[in-house]
Write a protein that holds these residues in place. Sequence first.
Motif, PDB file in Angstrom:
ATOM      1  N   ALA A  70       0.826  -1.203   0.000  1.00 16.61           N
ATOM      2  CA  ALA A  70       0.000   0.000   0.000  1.00 16.61           C
ATOM      3  C   ALA A  70       0.861   1.254   0.000  1.00 16.61           C
ATOM      4  O   ALA A  70       0.529   2.255  -0.650  1.00 16.61           O
ATOM      5  CB  ALA A  70      -0.926  -0.011   1.213  1.00 16.61           C
ATOM      6  N   GLN A 126       0.869   4.268  -2.859  1.00 16.14           N
ATOM      7  CA  GLN A 126       0.430   5.621  -2.540  1.00 16.14           C
ATOM      8  C   GLN A 126       1.535   6.656  -2.685  1.00 16.14           C
ATOM      9  O   GLN A 126       1.254   7.844  -2.857  1.00 16.14           O
ATOM     10  CB  GLN A 126      -0.115   5.648  -1.104  1.00 16.14           C
ATOM     11  CG  GLN A 126      -1.374   4.817  -0.915  1.00 16.14           C
ATOM     12  CD  GLN A 126      -1.660   4.479   0.544  1.00 16.14           C
ATOM     13  OE1 GLN A 126      -0.973   4.978   1.436  1.00 16.14           O
ATOM     14  NE2 GLN A 126      -2.645   3.639   0.786  1.00 16.14           N
ATOM     15  N   GLU A 168      -6.383  -5.460  -1.191  1.00 21.25           N
ATOM     16  CA  GLU A 168      -7.445  -4.487  -1.027  1.00 21.25           C
ATOM     17  C   GLU A 168      -6.946  -3.231  -0.319  1.00 21.25           C
ATOM     18  O   GLU A 168      -7.350  -2.108  -0.640  1.00 21.25           O
ATOM     19  CB  GLU A 168      -8.591  -5.117  -0.238  1.00 21.25           C
ATOM     20  CG  GLU A 168      -9.822  -4.235  -0.108  1.00 21.25           C
ATOM     21  CD  GLU A 168     -10.931  -4.954   0.621  1.00 21.25           C
ATOM     22  OE1 GLU A 168     -11.284  -4.517   1.717  1.00 21.25           O
ATOM     23  OE2 GLU A 168     -11.426  -5.955   0.093  1.00 21.25           O
ATOM     24  N   THR A 169      -6.048  -3.402   0.635  1.00 23.03           N
ATOM     25  CA  THR A 169      -5.521  -2.273   1.397  1.00 23.03           C
ATOM     26  C   THR A 169      -4.845  -1.255   0.486  1.00 23.03           C
ATOM     27  O   THR A 169      -4.923  -0.047   0.717  1.00 23.03           O
ATOM     28  CB  THR A 169      -4.496  -2.758   2.439  1.00 23.03           C
ATOM     29  OG1 THR A 169      -5.103  -3.753   3.256  1.00 23.03           O
ATOM     30  CG2 THR A 169      -4.024  -1.610   3.314  1.00 23.03           C
ATOM     31  N   LEU A 229      -7.819   0.722  -1.342  1.00 24.70           N
ATOM     32  CA  LEU A 229      -9.035   1.090  -0.628  1.00 24.70           C
ATOM     33  C   LEU A 229      -9.144   2.583  -0.355  1.00 24.70           C
ATOM     34  O   LEU A 229     -10.230   3.160  -0.470  1.00 24.70           O
ATOM     35  CB  LEU A 229      -9.101   0.317   0.693  1.00 24.70           C
ATOM     36  CG  LEU A 229     -10.438   0.327   1.428  1.00 24.70           C
ATOM     37  CD1 LEU A 229     -11.537  -0.246   0.552  1.00 24.70           C
ATOM     38  CD2 LEU A 229     -10.323  -0.480   2.723  1.00 24.70           C
ATOM     39  N   ASN A 230      -8.025   3.239  -0.012  1.00 26.21           N
ATOM     40  CA  ASN A 230      -8.100   4.637   0.422  1.00 26.21           C
ATOM     41  C   ASN A 230      -8.490   5.600  -0.686  1.00 26.21           C
ATOM     42  O   ASN A 230      -9.164   6.602  -0.431  1.00 26.21           O
ATOM     43  CB  ASN A 230      -6.750   5.066   1.017  1.00 26.21           C
ATOM     44  CG  ASN A 230      -6.456   4.357   2.324  1.00 26.21           C
ATOM     45  OD1 ASN A 230      -7.373   3.941   3.025  1.00 26.21           O
ATOM     46  ND2 ASN A 230      -5.180   4.207   2.636  1.00 26.21           N
ATOM     47  N   ASP A 231      -8.050   5.341  -1.901  1.00 26.86           N
ATOM     48  CA  ASP A 231      -8.336   6.244  -3.016  1.00 26.86           C
ATOM     49  C   ASP A 231      -8.597   5.411  -4.260  1.00 26.86           C
ATOM     50  O   ASP A 231      -7.694   5.115  -5.033  1.00 26.86           O
ATOM     51  CB  ASP A 231      -7.157   7.199  -3.224  1.00 26.86           C
ATOM     52  CG  ASP A 231      -7.474   8.322  -4.208  1.00 26.86           C
ATOM     53  OD1 ASP A 231      -8.451   8.187  -4.976  1.00 26.86           O
ATOM     54  OD2 ASP A 231      -6.740   9.325  -4.204  1.00 26.86           O
ATOM     55  N   MET A 232      -9.849   5.040  -4.454  1.00 27.55           N
ATOM     56  CA  MET A 232     -10.206   4.145  -5.544  1.00 27.55           C
ATOM     57  C   MET A 232      -9.932   4.771  -6.909  1.00 27.55           C
ATOM     58  O   MET A 232      -9.438   4.107  -7.825  1.00 27.55           O
ATOM     59  CB  MET A 232     -11.677   3.758  -5.441  1.00 27.55           C
ATOM     60  CG  MET A 232     -12.157   2.822  -6.535  1.00 27.55           C
ATOM     61  SD  MET A 232     -11.243   1.269  -6.579  1.00 27.55           S
ATOM     62  CE  MET A 232     -11.663   0.621  -4.978  1.00 27.55           C
ATOM     63  N   HIS A 288      -7.664   6.951  -7.749  1.00 34.18           N
ATOM     64  CA  HIS A 288      -6.219   6.898  -7.988  1.00 34.18           C
ATOM     65  C   HIS A 288      -5.783   5.482  -8.337  1.00 34.18           C
ATOM     66  O   HIS A 288      -4.979   5.277  -9.256  1.00 34.18           O
ATOM     67  CB  HIS A 288      -5.477   7.384  -6.736  1.00 34.18           C
ATOM     68  CG  HIS A 288      -3.996   7.203  -6.799  1.00 34.18           C
ATOM     69  ND1 HIS A 288      -3.187   7.955  -7.613  1.00 34.18           N
ATOM     70  CD2 HIS A 288      -3.168   6.326  -6.148  1.00 34.18           C
ATOM     71  CE1 HIS A 288      -1.931   7.564  -7.473  1.00 34.18           C
ATOM     72  NE2 HIS A 288      -1.885   6.583  -6.584  1.00 34.18           N
ATOM     73  N   SER A 301     -14.705  -4.965   1.120  1.00 35.87           N
ATOM     74  CA  SER A 301     -15.429  -4.343   0.011  1.00 35.87           C
ATOM     75  C   SER A 301     -14.992  -4.866  -1.347  1.00 35.87           C
ATOM     76  O   SER A 301     -15.119  -4.182  -2.348  1.00 35.87           O
ATOM     77  CB  SER A 301     -15.232  -2.816   0.056  1.00 35.87           C
ATOM     78  OG  SER A 301     -13.863  -2.485   0.006  1.00 35.87           O
TER      79      SER A 301
END
Length: 269
Positions: free
Chosen positions: A91, A95, A123-124, A127-130, A132, A157
Amino acid sequence: MEQDLAKAVREQNLELHFQPIVSVASHKPAVFEALTRWRRNGVENVSPALFIPIAEDLGLIREIGEWTLKEACRQCKSWHPETSVAVNVSAVQFQVGSITEVVQHALEETGLEPHRLEIEITETAVLNDMDHAILVLEKISELGVRISLDDFGTGYSSLSYLHKLPLDKLKIDKSFIDDLVNSERSRTLLKGITAMGKALDLKLVVEGIEDQSQFDLLKDHYNVDFMQGYFFSKALPASAAKEFSDSFYLSSNENSSGDDYLIANDRVA
């Protein structure tokens, strides 16, 4: 340990081991998952569960990730052309910085064909910014690199974004396999997951195969494409991984049978 790890990263004294992912159709190792290993001071094997969080705290995970990707591509270049390598992207890597440029640079520097590289995400990582995540993965996919969603079924999700991400594979988590032989509930869940994956035109990888009964049940009753686990092989040092691959692809006997799985496993045990 922090000082030793920082030195190891700076001097590139890490190692890669590779665990085969076996094709159900061909009975051959189609992909090798690259796993980063650290032998502290050249002796002590430190668990990734211990040193990866330290690397994240020290801000070293990006350097480790870039080295892993490049070294995995370099090793794969020497393998049989029908094999590929899969590399996990954390992740943090996803990012921070341009993972697309890192992937492209690794391919160009090593000369590995893009279709022989798979990027594994969790998923991690998305997850924070789909928005992107979709943009980044689409750019990677445009390079010709394949994309796998790792540990599928353990998040919250996954179903909501399967249709949005440019995925090629789902790696079904071993938690669905542990009780497969004895649990009707596990078998029902796995049936649903495999049916859904096939409906989305995704290749399916089942993780955590550890014994003959799991292997036989999956092979005979589930529409999966690949399997991975200790039943086939543990993660191997680079030289042993190449030997494992060559034992299939360079063998004079081109006719594969189900017994080939265990024969090759005995060779590298």
